[in-house]
Design a protein around this motif. Structure first.
Motif, PDB file in Angstrom:
ATOM      1  N   ALA A 190       0.824  -1.198   0.000  1.00  0.00           N
ATOM      2  CA  ALA A 190       0.000   0.000   0.000  1.00  0.00           C
ATOM      3  C   ALA A 190       0.856   1.245   0.000  1.00  0.00           C
ATOM      4  CB  ALA A 190      -0.912   0.007   1.221  1.00  0.00           C
ATOM      5  N   HIS A 191       2.106   1.139   0.453  1.00  0.00           N
ATOM      6  CA  HIS A 191       3.017   2.282   0.457  1.00  0.00           C
ATOM      7  C   HIS A 191       3.795   2.383  -0.845  1.00  0.00           C
ATOM      8  CE1 HIS A 191       2.244   3.188   4.598  1.00  0.00           C
ATOM      9  NE2 HIS A 191       2.589   1.965   4.978  1.00  0.00           N
ATOM     10  N   ILE A 192       4.256   1.278  -1.385  1.00  0.00           N
ATOM     11  CA  ILE A 192       5.183   1.360  -2.502  1.00  0.00           C
ATOM     12  C   ILE A 192       4.518   1.874  -3.768  1.00  0.00           C
ATOM     13  CG2 ILE A 192       6.638  -0.476  -1.604  1.00  0.00           C
ATOM     14  CD1 ILE A 192       5.446  -2.382  -3.543  1.00  0.00           C
ATOM     15  N   PHE A 193       3.206   1.757  -3.874  1.00  0.00           N
ATOM     16  CA  PHE A 193       2.559   2.253  -5.075  1.00  0.00           C
ATOM     17  C   PHE A 193       2.495   3.774  -5.088  1.00  0.00           C
ATOM     18  CE2 PHE A 193       2.020  -1.843  -6.215  1.00  0.00           C
ATOM     19  CZ  PHE A 193       1.220  -2.585  -5.380  1.00  0.00           C
ATOM     20  N   LEU A 194       2.776   4.398  -3.958  1.00  0.00           N
ATOM     21  CA  LEU A 194       2.798   5.850  -3.880  1.00  0.00           C
ATOM     22  C   LEU A 194       4.195   6.394  -4.107  1.00  0.00           C
ATOM     23  CD1 LEU A 194       0.492   6.288  -0.758  1.00  0.00           C
ATOM     24  CD2 LEU A 194      -0.128   6.366  -3.167  1.00  0.00           C
ATOM     25  N   SER A 195       5.166   5.521  -4.303  1.00  0.00           N
ATOM     26  CA  SER A 195       6.538   5.949  -4.516  1.00  0.00           C
ATOM     27  C   SER A 195       6.668   6.655  -5.855  1.00  0.00           C
ATOM     28  CB  SER A 195       7.487   4.750  -4.482  1.00  0.00           C
ATOM     29  OG  SER A 195       7.363   4.063  -3.273  1.00  0.00           O
ATOM     30  N   ALA A 196       7.720   7.461  -5.989  1.00  0.00           N
ATOM     31  CA  ALA A 196       7.956   8.186  -7.235  1.00  0.00           C
ATOM     32  C   ALA A 196       8.186   7.218  -8.380  1.00  0.00           C
ATOM     33  CB  ALA A 196       9.168   9.090  -7.076  1.00  0.00           C
ATOM     34  N   ALA A 197       7.616   7.528  -9.533  1.00  0.00           N
ATOM     35  CA  ALA A 197       7.755   6.649 -10.691  1.00  0.00           C
ATOM     36  C   ALA A 197       8.856   7.166 -11.604  1.00  0.00           C
ATOM     37  CB  ALA A 197       6.431   6.594 -11.460  1.00  0.00           C
TER      38      ALA A 197
ATOM     39  N   GLY B 177      13.210   0.191   0.478  1.00  0.00           N
ATOM     40  CA  GLY B 177      12.484  -0.312   1.643  1.00  0.00           C
ATOM     41  C   GLY B 177      13.344  -0.747   2.803  1.00  0.00           C
ATOM     42  N   GLY B 178      14.662  -0.736   2.633  1.00  0.00           N
ATOM     43  CA  GLY B 178      15.543  -1.046   3.755  1.00  0.00           C
ATOM     44  C   GLY B 178      15.632  -2.508   4.114  1.00  0.00           C
TER      45      GLY B 178
END
Length: 376
Positions: A41-48, A121-122
């Motif tokens: 749910a977080h990674i889809f908001l990451s910069a493309a 994501g570390g």
């Protein structure tokens, strides 16, 4: 005494609040440390970022280069330095693997955004937290498959064991990982991402993704009953997917033994041939006191990995519960020979020597451990 609890002879778990007793099955808690299912749910908001055009052949990685990277990872994590693992993924290569793993066309920007979320994501930070003060992240082997170099690591901490298999590529800045096979999920991270992105293209998934994010947050906060309440509101078909089944098991690993075993059985019925079943079912069979099947799972996992001396620890614990002292001794002595630095295995062998009225051997091991500690 359950299989999970026999591991705590010398390292007892922290006491749980009396007002909210919970059963924590330590083996499956490792899923938290290695599975990226909960962060989608977080990674889809990451910069493309836009992907490149042509796909050029990737220059080969040599065995020596693969081993050099593996040793840098091993040494840095041993010092609780997460830097190398945090930067191990090559975003371009992983993006291509995600595209290859998908059965449908996907927007390149969407793939790039998801991959960036994983790359940033570390992973190293998660591994360092997982091993704590007593755990390890050790190279098991380097090998070549289909012309590509791989390095396989064992992650072991207070929460249990997992394996990470990195597929490597060469870049101008050095050797990187193009993909990662996580044994507790039974698939490459590229496949996990591809499946998650396909769910994004399905009708009505935005609401479900928000629920997934809510479940993840509740799990991190230790609110497992609330997490399960939200999980039960997900569509029935969605709950049959591997990502959500693993989330289900993770939640139920904090409940009663019966509920935990029930979650494992449900997963097995849906994915009976998944390689990760060997890893997951050792716990389930042991909790059910079906020790022959537990041993069979350990042996099949060891065969899949192509031999890891650590698995003698698992065998030794199972033989201990079977009260098979002869085989227990064989396993723990062989474990100590191959992994003398593994304290939990040495403790088991010391206890066994004293229980067998072999105090001289037990005392010798205690002296050996003390001498090693003094030398450090």
């Amino acid at each position: 005494m359950t299989f999970a609890h026999t591991r705590k002879t010398f390292f007892p778990p922290e006491p749980l609040p009396a007002a909210r007793p919970k059963v924590r099955h330590k083996r499956f808690a490792r899923i938290r440390l290695s599975s990226f299912k909960g962060v989608f749910a977080h990674i889809f908001l990451s910069a493309a970022a836009t992907l490149g055009g042509c796909r050029l052949p990737e220059p080969p990685v040599s065995k020596e280069e693969a081993l050099a990277l593996a040793h840098r990872v091993e040494h840095s994590v041993a010092k609780h330095d997460s830097t190398i693992l945090n930067r191990i993924f090559d975003e371009k290569a992983l993006s291509q693997r995600v595209s290859d793993a998908s059965s449908m066309f996907m927007n390149h920007n969407l793939i790039a955004g998801a991959v960036k979320g994983v790359a940033q994501g570390g992973l190293g930070s998660k591994v360092v937290r997982a091993i704590g003060d007593e755990g390890t992240y050790q190279l098991i082997k380097q090998y070549e498959k289909d012309g590509l170099q791989h390095i396989l690591f064992r992650l072991y901490g207070n929460e249990g064991v997992n394996y990470h298999d990195f597929e490597l590529v060469k870049r101008d800045e050095g050797i990187k990982a193009a993909d990662l096979y996580i044994y507790t999920t039974g698939e490459n991270i590229s496949k996990t991402l591809a499946d998650a992105l396909k769910r994004l293209n399905s009708n009505g998934t935005n609401k479900d993704l928000k629920k997934t994010d809510n479940i993840k947050q509740l799990i991190e906060q230790g609110e497992y009953e609330q997490a399960n309440t939200v999980y039960e509101t997900l569509p029935a078909e969605l709950k049959k997917e591997k990502a959500f089944q693993l989330m289900h098991i993770r939640i139920f690993s904090h409940f009663s033994t019966d509920r935990y075993i029930g979650a494992l059985r449900e997963y097995k019925s849906l994915f009976p041939h998944d390689p990760n079943m060997y890893l997951l079912m050792v716990d389930a069979y042991s909790l059910q006191k079906d020790y022959p099947k537990a041993l069979e799972s350990v042996n099949k996992l060891d065969s899949l990995i192509d031999k890891d001396p650590f698995q003698d620890y698992e065998r030794g614990l199972i033989y201990k519960m079977m009260k098979d002292t002869v085989n227990e001794l064989i396993c723990f002595e062989r474990l100590h020979k191959n992994m003398p630095e593994f304290k939990k295995g040495t403790y088991e062998l010391i206890n066994l020597y004293f229980s067998m009225a072999e105090p001289v051997k037990g005392a010798a091991l205690i002296k050996e451990m003390n001498d090693t500690a003094t030398a450090k």
